[in-house]
Write a protein that holds these residues in place. Structure first.
Motif, PDB file in Angstrom:
ATOM      1  N   ALA A 129     -65.190  91.339  11.328  1.00 61.65           N
ATOM      2  CA  ALA A 129     -63.733  91.268  11.447  1.00 61.65           C
ATOM      3  C   ALA A 129     -63.119  90.503  10.272  1.00 61.65           C
ATOM      4  CB  ALA A 129     -63.347  90.590  12.749  1.00 61.65           C
ATOM      5  N   PRO A 130     -62.082  91.043   9.641  1.00 59.48           N
ATOM      6  CA  PRO A 130     -61.432  90.328   8.534  1.00 59.48           C
ATOM      7  C   PRO A 130     -60.949  88.933   8.926  1.00 59.48           C
ATOM      8  CG  PRO A 130     -60.707  92.610   8.585  1.00 59.48           C
ATOM      9  CD  PRO A 130     -61.507  92.393   9.835  1.00 59.48           C
ATOM     10  N   ASP A 131     -60.506  88.771  10.187  1.00 64.85           N
ATOM     11  CA  ASP A 131     -59.968  87.478  10.612  1.00 64.85           C
ATOM     12  C   ASP A 131     -61.022  86.379  10.650  1.00 64.85           C
ATOM     13  OD1 ASP A 131     -57.421  88.407  10.793  1.00 64.85           O
ATOM     14  OD2 ASP A 131     -57.384  88.600  12.974  1.00 64.85           O
ATOM     15  N   ILE A 132     -62.289  86.749  10.590  1.00 65.94           N
ATOM     16  CA  ILE A 132     -63.352  85.739  10.580  1.00 65.94           C
ATOM     17  C   ILE A 132     -63.183  84.803   9.393  1.00 65.94           C
ATOM     18  CG2 ILE A 132     -65.826  85.432  10.131  1.00 65.94           C
ATOM     19  CD1 ILE A 132     -66.300  87.829  11.997  1.00 65.94           C
ATOM     20  N   LEU A 133     -62.835  85.345   8.235  1.00 68.24           N
ATOM     21  CA  LEU A 133     -62.621  84.507   7.051  1.00 68.24           C
ATOM     22  C   LEU A 133     -61.168  84.104   6.879  1.00 68.24           C
ATOM     23  CD1 LEU A 133     -64.981  86.034   4.334  1.00 68.24           C
ATOM     24  CD2 LEU A 133     -65.339  84.034   5.768  1.00 68.24           C
ATOM     25  N   LYS A 134     -60.254  84.883   7.448  1.00 67.57           N
ATOM     26  CA  LYS A 134     -58.841  84.527   7.317  1.00 67.57           C
ATOM     27  C   LYS A 134     -58.491  83.286   8.126  1.00 67.57           C
ATOM     28  CE  LYS A 134     -57.099  89.165   6.265  1.00 67.57           C
ATOM     29  NZ  LYS A 134     -56.237  90.282   6.722  1.00 67.57           N
ATOM     30  N   GLN A 135     -59.194  83.053   9.238  1.00 71.77           N
ATOM     31  CA  GLN A 135     -58.928  81.859  10.042  1.00 71.77           C
ATOM     32  C   GLN A 135     -59.238  80.613   9.212  1.00 71.77           C
ATOM     33  OE1 GLN A 135     -60.073  81.551  14.226  1.00 71.77           O
ATOM     34  NE2 GLN A 135     -60.861  83.643  14.098  1.00 71.77           N
ATOM     35  N   GLY A 136     -58.293  79.748   9.094  1.00 74.70           N
ATOM     36  CA  GLY A 136     -58.499  78.525   8.331  1.00 74.70           C
ATOM     37  C   GLY A 136     -58.162  78.671   6.863  1.00 74.70           C
ATOM     38  N   GLY A 137     -58.252  79.893   6.331  1.00 74.32           N
ATOM     39  CA  GLY A 137     -57.920  80.124   4.926  1.00 74.32           C
ATOM     40  C   GLY A 137     -58.701  79.209   3.995  1.00 74.32           C
ATOM     41  N   GLN A 138     -57.992  78.632   3.030  1.00 77.50           N
ATOM     42  CA  GLN A 138     -58.624  77.739   2.066  1.00 77.50           C
ATOM     43  C   GLN A 138     -59.179  76.479   2.723  1.00 77.50           C
ATOM     44  OE1 GLN A 138     -59.131  78.330  -1.137  1.00 77.50           O
ATOM     45  NE2 GLN A 138     -58.027  80.266  -1.245  1.00 77.50           N
ATOM     46  N   ASN A 139     -58.698  76.161   3.921  1.00 75.60           N
ATOM     47  CA  ASN A 139     -59.156  74.956   4.610  1.00 75.60           C
ATOM     48  C   ASN A 139     -60.279  75.246   5.608  1.00 75.60           C
ATOM     49  OD1 ASN A 139     -57.202  73.237   3.356  1.00 75.60           O
ATOM     50  ND2 ASN A 139     -55.648  74.088   4.734  1.00 75.60           N
ATOM     51  N   GLY A 140     -60.753  76.489   5.643  1.00 73.99           N
ATOM     52  CA  GLY A 140     -61.794  76.855   6.599  1.00 73.99           C
ATOM     53  C   GLY A 140     -63.173  76.375   6.173  1.00 73.99           C
ATOM     54  N   TYR A 141     -64.053  76.251   7.143  1.00 75.68           N
ATOM     55  CA  TYR A 141     -65.421  75.784   6.895  1.00 75.68           C
ATOM     56  C   TYR A 141     -66.443  76.895   7.108  1.00 75.68           C
ATOM     57  CZ  TYR A 141     -63.523  71.093   6.644  1.00 75.68           C
ATOM     58  OH  TYR A 141     -62.797  69.987   6.257  1.00 75.68           O
ATOM     59  N   ASN A 142     -65.959  78.115   7.371  1.00 72.98           N
ATOM     60  CA  ASN A 142     -66.843  79.237   7.622  1.00 72.98           C
ATOM     61  C   ASN A 142     -67.038  80.076   6.363  1.00 72.98           C
ATOM     62  OD1 ASN A 142     -68.320  81.271   9.066  1.00 72.98           O
ATOM     63  ND2 ASN A 142     -66.452  82.493   9.096  1.00 72.98           N
ATOM     64  N   PHE A 143     -68.283  80.438   6.088  1.00 72.53           N
ATOM     65  CA  PHE A 143     -68.639  81.326   4.988  1.00 72.53           C
ATOM     66  C   PHE A 143     -69.366  82.537   5.580  1.00 72.53           C
ATOM     67  CE2 PHE A 143     -68.094  77.238   3.136  1.00 72.53           C
ATOM     68  CZ  PHE A 143     -67.761  77.400   1.797  1.00 72.53           C
ATOM     69  N   ARG A 144     -69.076  83.727   5.059  1.00 74.26           N
ATOM     70  CA  ARG A 144     -69.818  84.913   5.504  1.00 74.26           C
ATOM     71  C   ARG A 144     -70.856  85.227   4.432  1.00 74.26           C
ATOM     72  NH1 ARG A 144     -66.226  89.203   8.014  1.00 74.26           N
ATOM     73  NH2 ARG A 144     -65.368  89.414   5.923  1.00 74.26           N
ATOM     74  N   THR A 145     -72.115  85.169   4.817  1.00 74.90           N
ATOM     75  CA  THR A 145     -73.188  85.262   3.829  1.00 74.90           C
ATOM     76  C   THR A 145     -73.868  86.624   3.789  1.00 74.90           C
ATOM     77  OG1 THR A 145     -74.612  84.144   5.448  1.00 74.90           O
ATOM     78  CG2 THR A 145     -73.664  82.799   3.704  1.00 74.90           C
ATOM     79  N   MET A 146     -73.255  87.619   4.428  1.00 75.47           N
ATOM     80  CA  MET A 146     -73.686  89.011   4.262  1.00 75.47           C
ATOM     81  C   MET A 146     -72.435  89.872   4.151  1.00 75.47           C
ATOM     82  SD  MET A 146     -76.968  89.317   6.787  1.00 75.47           S
ATOM     83  CE  MET A 146     -77.998  87.858   7.057  1.00 75.47           C
ATOM     84  N   ASN A 147     -72.568  91.021   3.488  1.00 81.00           N
ATOM     85  CA  ASN A 147     -71.422  91.899   3.314  1.00 81.00           C
ATOM     86  C   ASN A 147     -70.889  92.399   4.650  1.00 81.00           C
ATOM     87  OD1 ASN A 147     -71.742  91.987   0.397  1.00 81.00           O
ATOM     88  ND2 ASN A 147     -73.467  93.338   0.736  1.00 81.00           N
ATOM     89  N   SER A 148     -69.576  92.560   4.745  1.00 80.26           N
ATOM     90  CA  SER A 148     -68.982  93.245   5.892  1.00 80.26           C
ATOM     91  C   SER A 148     -68.717  94.694   5.504  1.00 80.26           C
ATOM     92  CB  SER A 148     -67.672  92.562   6.306  1.00 80.26           C
ATOM     93  OG  SER A 148     -66.617  92.963   5.440  1.00 80.26           O
ATOM     94  N   ASN A 149     -68.239  95.501   6.458  1.00 82.24           N
ATOM     95  CA  ASN A 149     -67.973  96.900   6.113  1.00 82.24           C
ATOM     96  C   ASN A 149     -66.815  97.053   5.123  1.00 82.24           C
ATOM     97  OD1 ASN A 149     -66.018  96.219   7.969  1.00 82.24           O
ATOM     98  ND2 ASN A 149     -66.304  98.011   9.266  1.00 82.24           N
ATOM     99  N   VAL A 150     -66.018  96.018   4.954  1.00 82.42           N
ATOM    100  CA  VAL A 150     -64.998  96.041   3.896  1.00 82.42           C
ATOM    101  C   VAL A 150     -65.680  96.110   2.529  1.00 82.42           C
ATOM    102  CG1 VAL A 150     -63.198  94.666   2.756  1.00 82.42           C
ATOM    103  CG2 VAL A 150     -63.267  94.819   5.251  1.00 82.42           C
ATOM    104  N   GLU A 151     -66.820  95.428   2.394  1.00 77.43           N
ATOM    105  CA  GLU A 151     -67.537  95.401   1.122  1.00 77.43           C
ATOM    106  C   GLU A 151     -68.427  96.631   0.931  1.00 77.43           C
ATOM    107  OE1 GLU A 151     -65.587  92.150   1.721  1.00 77.43           O
ATOM    108  OE2 GLU A 151     -67.362  92.237   3.031  1.00 77.43           O
ATOM    109  N   PHE A 152     -69.150  97.050   1.983  1.00 79.60           N
ATOM    110  CA  PHE A 152     -70.104  98.141   1.777  1.00 79.60           C
ATOM    111  C   PHE A 152     -69.624  99.510   2.261  1.00 79.60           C
ATOM    112  CE2 PHE A 152     -71.629  96.299   5.883  1.00 79.60           C
ATOM    113  CZ  PHE A 152     -71.479  97.403   6.702  1.00 79.60           C
ATOM    114  N   GLY A 153     -68.630  99.549   3.167  1.00 76.82           N
ATOM    115  CA  GLY A 153     -68.200 100.815   3.743  1.00 76.82           C
ATOM    116  C   GLY A 153     -67.762 101.861   2.727  1.00 76.82           C
ATOM    117  N   PRO A 154     -66.793 101.562   1.851  1.00 75.95           N
ATOM    118  CA  PRO A 154     -66.342 102.568   0.878  1.00 75.95           C
ATOM    119  C   PRO A 154     -67.456 103.081  -0.026  1.00 75.95           C
ATOM    120  CG  PRO A 154     -64.758 100.775   1.035  1.00 75.95           C
ATOM    121  CD  PRO A 154     -65.959 100.342   1.809  1.00 75.95           C
ATOM    122  N   ALA A 155     -68.347 102.179  -0.452  1.00 77.49           N
ATOM    123  CA  ALA A 155     -69.447 102.605  -1.328  1.00 77.49           C
ATOM    124  C   ALA A 155     -70.404 103.534  -0.587  1.00 77.49           C
ATOM    125  CB  ALA A 155     -70.197 101.388  -1.867  1.00 77.49           C
ATOM    126  N   MET A 156     -70.682 103.236   0.693  1.00 85.13           N
ATOM    127  CA  MET A 156     -71.557 104.094   1.489  1.00 85.13           C
ATOM    128  C   MET A 156     -70.930 105.480   1.700  1.00 85.13           C
ATOM    129  SD  MET A 156     -74.453 102.545   2.646  1.00 85.13           S
ATOM    130  CE  MET A 156     -74.822 103.222   4.254  1.00 85.13           C
TER     131      MET A 156
END
Length: 388
Positions: A129-156
Motif C-alpha cells: 500500500a502506498p500509504d505505508i510510506l506516506k504515513q509519517g512522511g519525512q518524520n516516519g520511522y518505517n522503511f520498505r526494504t523490498m519493491n512494491s507493485n508500484v516499482e515492479f508492476g509496470p516493468a512486469m
C-alpha cells in the motif's frame, strides 16, 4: 588456592585490557507463522536469523565502543491487522525493542506503522500500500526494504506485452481485504495503460475452494490469470484449480513471490507458471547463501528470505554508522544515507520513493521473471525498477 587467586585477578584485569562483555540487542520480528502466508513469515524469521548468526559468529556488532549480540524476538501476526498490531504493541511496550524487521503484507504493516512512528521505533517492512510510506512522511520511522507493485508492476506488464503479445485480457483475482484494495488502483491501471482489458473478482481470505470463481473467470474469455499479491498457499491452490477447471491461458503472479511454494502445492499443474521473483537461487553468487541456509533448515527456501537477510544487514550497518542502539533518529539518518553500501545480496543500496510517497524510504532492488519448467524455477529475465 593460588589458581583461584590468579583467576580472580585476571577477571579484575579484563576491563583494563579492553575485553568487554557482550550486551544483548533485541531485534523484533513480525510475520505470518501460521496460515496461507506462513512461507513469508518463515522467510522473515530465517532471513533475519541468518544475518544475526553471521554477525554473532564474527564476534557481535561493534557499536559506539560496545559489543552487542543481536537476538531475534519473533511474533506471529497471522497475516492480519489485528495480529500485526498485537505483535507490535508487545515488542514496543513489553520487549522494549527499538528495531523491528517485518511485517510483510499490507493489513499487518498498515496496523503497525502508526505504532512504530509514535514510539520512534525503526521498522524495515514489506507491504504494497502506498500509504505505508506516506504515513509519517519525512518524520516516519518505517522503511520498505523490498519493491512494491508500484516499482515492479509496470516493468512486469511491459515484459509480458513484449514477450507474450497474443494476450489481450487479464483476470485479477484478489482477496477482499486491504491487500486486494491495493491491487486494482495500481496493477489494474498498469495493465490498462498497456492496452489490456481487465476483469477482476475478490474472494474471502483463507478460502480453499476456488472452482466456482474460476469457472466464472473462464466465461470471461481471459488470456492471463494474474495472482498478484496472493499469499503462496492461496496462489498455489488458485494455480492448481484453474488448470483443473480447464483454463489454458497464462498464469503468472505480479507480486507476492513464492514460486517454489506454488510449485510444491500445484505439482504438475504449476508447469509454465511465471512469477515476479526477488532472488535467483541459480546465480553463482547465491551459492554461499543457500549453503548457509541448508546448514540450519531443510526444504524450500522462500525467495524473500535473502531480502530479509539483506534488510537485517542494512540495519546493522546503519547502527554501526550511527554509533548507537538507542538514538533511533541517528539510526534513521544513517539508513537514509546508506546509499552505496553492499550487503552482499542485491548490490549497492539505492533508496527512492520521494516521487511516489514523499520520502526516500523505498529500497530499489533488481528483480526477476521466473518460470516453472520441468518442475523447477528458471529465471527468464532480470528487471530493475525505475530510478527517480
Amino acid at each position: 588456592m593460588q589458581t583461584k587467586k590468579w583467576l580472580a585477578a585476571l577477571a579484575l584485569a579484563l576491563p583494563a585490557l579492553g575485553v568487554q562483555a557482550q550486551e544483548t540487542l533485541k531485534i523484533g520480528g513480525i510475520g505470518p507463522l501460521s496460515g496461507g502466508g506462513t512461507a513469508w513469515g518463515l522467510a522473515v524469521q530465517r532471513g533475519v536469523q541468518m544475518a544475526i548468526d553471521e554477525v554473532n559468529a564474527q564476534g557481535g556488532l561493534k557499536i559506539g565502543g560496545q559489543t552487542y549480540k543481536p537476538e531475534l524476538v519473533m511474533y506471529d501476526d497471522k497475516y492480519s491487522a489485528t495480529g500485526g498490531r498485537s505483535a507490535a504493541e508487545r515488542l514496543v511496550n513489553l520487549d522494549k525493542v527499538k528495531f523491528i524487521i517485518g511485517p510483510i503484507g499490507t493489513p499487518s504493516v498498515m496496523a503497525v506503522v502508526p505504532i512504530v512512528n509514535e514510539a520512534r521505533v525503526i521498522m524495515l517492512s514489506n507491504g504494497y500500500a502506498p500509504d505505508i510510506l506516506k504515513q509519517g512522511g519525512q518524520n516516519g520511522y518505517n522503511f520498505r526494504t523490498m519493491n512494491s507493485n508500484v516499482e515492479f508492476g509496470p516493468a512486469m506488464v511491459k515484459w509480458l506485452k513484449e514477450n507474450r503479445p497474443q494476450a489481450r485480457k487479464v483476470a485479477l483475482i484478489v482477496p477482499n481485504d486491504a491487500t486486494g484494495q491495493v491491487v486494482m488502483p495500481t496493477l489494474g491501471k498498469a495493465y490498462q495503460d498497456a492496452g489490456y482489458t481487465v476483469w477482476s473478482e475478490s474472494y474471502e481470505r483463507g478460502s480453499k475452494e476456488f472452482a466456482p470463481l474460476l469457472t466464472r473467470m473462464l466465461a470471461q474469455g481471459v488470456d492471463v490469470l494474474d495472482l498478484n499479491l496472493n499469499a503462496p498457499g492461496e496462489a498455489g491452490l488458485l494455480t492448481k484449480q484453474a488448470r483443473q477447471v480447464g483454463f489454458k491461458g497464462i498464469i503468472w503472479q505480479v507480486g507476492g513471490p513464492g514460486i517454489d511454494e506454488v510449485a510444491d502445492i500445484a505439482g504438475p499443474y504449476a508447469e509454465g507458471f511465471m512469477s515476479y521473483d526477488v532472488f535467483d537461487f541459480n546465480e553463482p553468487a547465491a551459492r554461499r547463501f543457500v549453503d548457509a541456509y541448508k546448514q540450519r533448515w531443510s526444504g524450500v527456501i522462500n525467495a524473500q528470505t535473502p531480502g530479509w537477510y539483506n534488510s537485517a544487514r542494512i540495519l546493522f550497518k546503519a547502527m554501526e554508522t550511527a554509533g548507537t542502539t538507542t538514538d533511533t533518529d541517528k539510526v534513521r539518518a544513517a539508513l537514509e544515507n546508506l546509499g552505496g553500501f553492499d550487503a552482499g545480496i542485491y548490490g549497492p543500496v539505492v533508496w527512492g520513493g520521494a516521487k511516489a510517497y514523499g520520502v526516500n524510504h523505498q529500497l530499489l532492488n533488481r528483480f526477476w521473471v521466473t518460470e516453472i519448467r520441468d518442475g523447477k524455477p528458471h529465471a527468464l529475465a532480470t528487471l530493475s525498477p525505475a530510478r527517480e
